[in-house]
Design an enzyme around this catalytic site. Structure first.
Site, PDB file in Angstrom:
ATOM      1  N   LYS A   4       1.681  22.221  -5.981  1.00  0.00           N
ATOM      2  CA  LYS A   4       0.648  23.257  -6.084  1.00  0.00           C
ATOM      3  C   LYS A   4      -0.703  22.730  -6.606  1.00  0.00           C
ATOM      4  O   LYS A   4      -1.465  22.186  -5.822  1.00  0.00           O
ATOM      5  CB  LYS A   4       1.183  24.436  -6.891  1.00  0.00           C
ATOM      6  CG  LYS A   4       2.302  25.140  -6.115  1.00  0.00           C
ATOM      7  CD  LYS A   4       2.575  26.567  -6.539  1.00  0.00           C
ATOM      8  CE  LYS A   4       3.437  27.248  -5.479  1.00  0.00           C
ATOM      9  NZ  LYS A   4       4.780  27.604  -5.915  1.00  0.00           N
TER      10      LYS A   4
ATOM     11  N   PHE B 281      13.637  29.926  -8.058  1.00  0.00           N
ATOM     12  CA  PHE B 281      12.892  29.670  -6.822  1.00  0.00           C
ATOM     13  C   PHE B 281      12.459  28.208  -6.805  1.00  0.00           C
ATOM     14  O   PHE B 281      11.699  27.765  -7.656  1.00  0.00           O
ATOM     15  CB  PHE B 281      11.653  30.565  -6.660  1.00  0.00           C
ATOM     16  CG  PHE B 281      10.976  30.316  -5.338  1.00  0.00           C
ATOM     17  CD1 PHE B 281      11.425  30.945  -4.181  1.00  0.00           C
ATOM     18  CD2 PHE B 281       9.932  29.404  -5.223  1.00  0.00           C
ATOM     19  CE1 PHE B 281      10.829  30.685  -2.947  1.00  0.00           C
ATOM     20  CE2 PHE B 281       9.334  29.149  -3.991  1.00  0.00           C
ATOM     21  CZ  PHE B 281       9.784  29.782  -2.859  1.00  0.00           C
TER      22      PHE B 281
ATOM     23  N   ASP C 168      11.387  21.750 -12.713  1.00  0.00           N
ATOM     24  CA  ASP C 168      10.508  22.142 -11.608  1.00  0.00           C
ATOM     25  C   ASP C 168       9.266  22.794 -12.225  1.00  0.00           C
ATOM     26  O   ASP C 168       9.274  23.968 -12.579  1.00  0.00           O
ATOM     27  CB  ASP C 168      11.230  23.111 -10.663  1.00  0.00           C
ATOM     28  CG  ASP C 168      10.351  23.535  -9.491  1.00  0.00           C
ATOM     29  OD1 ASP C 168       9.126  23.310  -9.548  1.00  0.00           O
ATOM     30  OD2 ASP C 168      10.877  24.114  -8.523  1.00  0.00           O
TER      31      ASP C 168
HETATM   32  C1  LIG Z   1       5.981  27.299  -5.006  1.00  0.00           C
HETATM   33  C2  LIG Z   1       7.178  26.715  -5.649  1.00  0.00           C
HETATM   34  C3  LIG Z   1       8.009  25.801  -4.956  1.00  0.00           C
HETATM   35  C4  LIG Z   1       7.824  25.468  -3.504  1.00  0.00           C
HETATM   36  O1  LIG Z   1       6.589  24.897  -3.220  1.00  0.00           O
HETATM   37  P1  LIG Z   1       6.090  24.872  -1.684  1.00  0.00           P
HETATM   38  O2  LIG Z   1       4.813  24.063  -1.760  1.00  0.00           O
HETATM   39  O3  LIG Z   1       5.855  26.278  -1.276  1.00  0.00           O
HETATM   40  O4  LIG Z   1       7.151  24.212  -0.889  1.00  0.00           O
HETATM   41  C5  LIG Z   1       9.050  25.239  -5.661  1.00  0.00           C
HETATM   42  N1  LIG Z   1       9.290  25.550  -6.949  1.00  0.00           N
HETATM   43  C6  LIG Z   1       8.518  26.420  -7.634  1.00  0.00           C
HETATM   44  C7  LIG Z   1       8.825  26.696  -9.063  1.00  0.00           C
HETATM   45  C8  LIG Z   1       7.444  27.044  -7.004  1.00  0.00           C
HETATM   46  O5  LIG Z   1       6.714  27.936  -7.670  1.00  0.00           O
END
Ligand SMILES: *Cc1c(COP(=O)(O)O)cnc(C)c1O
Length: 406
Positions: free
Chosen positions: A261, A147, A232
């Site tokens: 985040k 994700f 990520d």
């Molecule tokens: C939440 C998340 C995203 C996307 O972040 P948004 O602020 O919702 O665009 C990307 N990668 C990971 C691992 C995430 O948990």
């Protein structure tokens, strides 16, 4: 919970959202009107423990006083300049993020998906300019069950059919391998491989922890083959897993570090792609940007958010409390639990298929004052704010025990 049993005030809010909003989420039927630290209160006056933390965007807790203070002060000075001008918050923000992460340069964005897009663009251009891959041929290796966000390019390399169905045509240039399999990664490498994009733990994928050594080995292979290793850490970073970054557990320093985040402290969207000059140097004026990225309010909030994580030693706290809490969860001896997995305070409780999906367990937890959300049907994710105390976790365990024992 069947809607017929909901209190009228809550029901009215739910109906309003149902009527005027797109139906792209399926939230628990709780309407929050106030929050502080690890607690939220709904419109009925009921208090809940927040064990989701907005998918780890609230590592510092709701409305942390130092972050709120920084935001308020900045609201009274200047909030937006665009990158057409400089502002007096962005420079210090970039410097403090660079120093905390040990990289040369920081490119600020807003949402996580934008930071991932930034990393992809950076690595593609680096592949053409520095590595000499023929224009338009660069490939990025990604993992099954990933994700990374919801843009059309990012869903192009999702293995989740629902994230893609109906949204094509898709962006080419991605190759998918099983997560946690070093040899599969090695086998996917071609002369056109530019980068490897990976989550150190797959949070949305169900808190999937790769085998020990996976990050270190793939990182090593990337170094040997001249491939950019992109981590990520949007969900796993900034203390969540018990280290400042989850890659730190294996001594891995990525080429591109992606954060979001909790960098916004639960107050404002703040994200960044972070790298050394070799990678960041490919960007020229006009190549990439964002109206809001690096704005003074975001920068002030980001500075305070990072400071709280470091000064309150939230990573150490997550390591300690998380290890203990996970042991307690494993000791629950529930007929419904298949597995408890995670690191620090990013914990997944996998419900057995024979016990049905995780959703009813989340609803039962909600009735007992605990907000947690299922991910990938079978997994309850427990990821409370890192400012939580052992006493509060002990209380939560009583309710969790009740729900999982039943
Ligand atoms: C939440 C998340 C995203 C996307 O972040 P948004 O602020 O919702 O665009 C990307 N990668 C990971 C691992 C995430 O948990």
């Amino acid at each position: 919970m069947p809607t017929s049993t909901l209190p009228p005030k809550t029901l009215a809010f739910l109906e309003e959202v149902d009527r005027f909003g797109a139906h792209n989420y399926k939230p628990l039927p709780v309407v929050v009107e106030r929050a502080e630290g690890v607690w939220v209160w709904d419109v009925e006056g009921r208090r809940y423990l927040d064990m989701l933390s907005a998918y780890s965007a609230l590592n510092q807790g709701h409305r942390h006083p130092a972050i709120v203070q920084a935001a308020k002060e900045q609201l009274d000075r200047v909030t937006l300049t665009s990158r057409a001008f400089h502002n007096d918050q962005m420079g210090p923000f970039l410097k403090e993020v660079a120093e905390a992460t040990g990289f040369a340069k920081v490119l600020p964005m807003n949402t996580g998906a934008e930071a991932v897009e930034t990393a992809i663009k950076m690595v593609r251009k680096w592949a053409y300019q520095v590595k000499g891959i023929p224009e338009g041929k660069a490939e990025i290796v990604v993992c099954e069950n990933n994700f990374h966000g919801r843009t059309t390019t990012i869903v192009s390399f999702s293995s989740e059919p629902q994230y893609r169905n109906g949204f094509g045509p898709f962006t080419p240039g991605f190759r998918m391998v099983p997560y946690g399999d070093v040899e599969a990664f090695r086998a996917a490498i071609t002369p056109h491989t530019a980068g490897f994009l990976v989550e150190p733990i797959q949070g949305e994928g169900g808190v999937v922890v790769p085998p020990a050594g996976y990050l270190a080995r793939t990182r090593e292979i990337c170094a040997e083959r001249g491939i950019a290793f992109m981590a990520d850490e949007i969900q796993t970073g900034l203390g969540r897993t018990g280290r400042l970054f989850c890659c730190d557990w294996e001594g891995v320093r990525p080429d591109v570090l992606i954060v979001g985040k909790a960098l916004g402290g639960g107050i404002y969207p703040v994200s960044a792609a972070i790298a050394d000059d070799e990678f960041m140097g490919v960007f020229r004026p006009g190549d990439h940007g964002s109206t809001f990225g690096g704005n003074p309010l975001a920068a002030a909030v980001g500075r305070a958010s990072l400071r709280v994580i470091l000064e309150e030693r939230l990573a150490e706290r997550a390591a300690e409390l998380g290890a203990w809490f996970m042991e307690e969860l494993r000791a629950l001896d529930s007929p419904h639990v298949e597995e408890v997995r995670g690191k620090g305070l990013l914990i997944g409780v996998v419900i057995k298929a024979s016990s049905g999906p995780a959703r009813p367990f989340c609803e039962a937890l909600m009735e007992r004052g605990i907000l947690a959300k299922e991910t990938h049907e079978q997994v309850i994710r427990f990821a409370p704010p890192l400012v939580i105390t052992r006493e509060v976790l002990e209380e939560a365990l009583l309710a969790i025990r009740e729900v999982l024992a039943a």
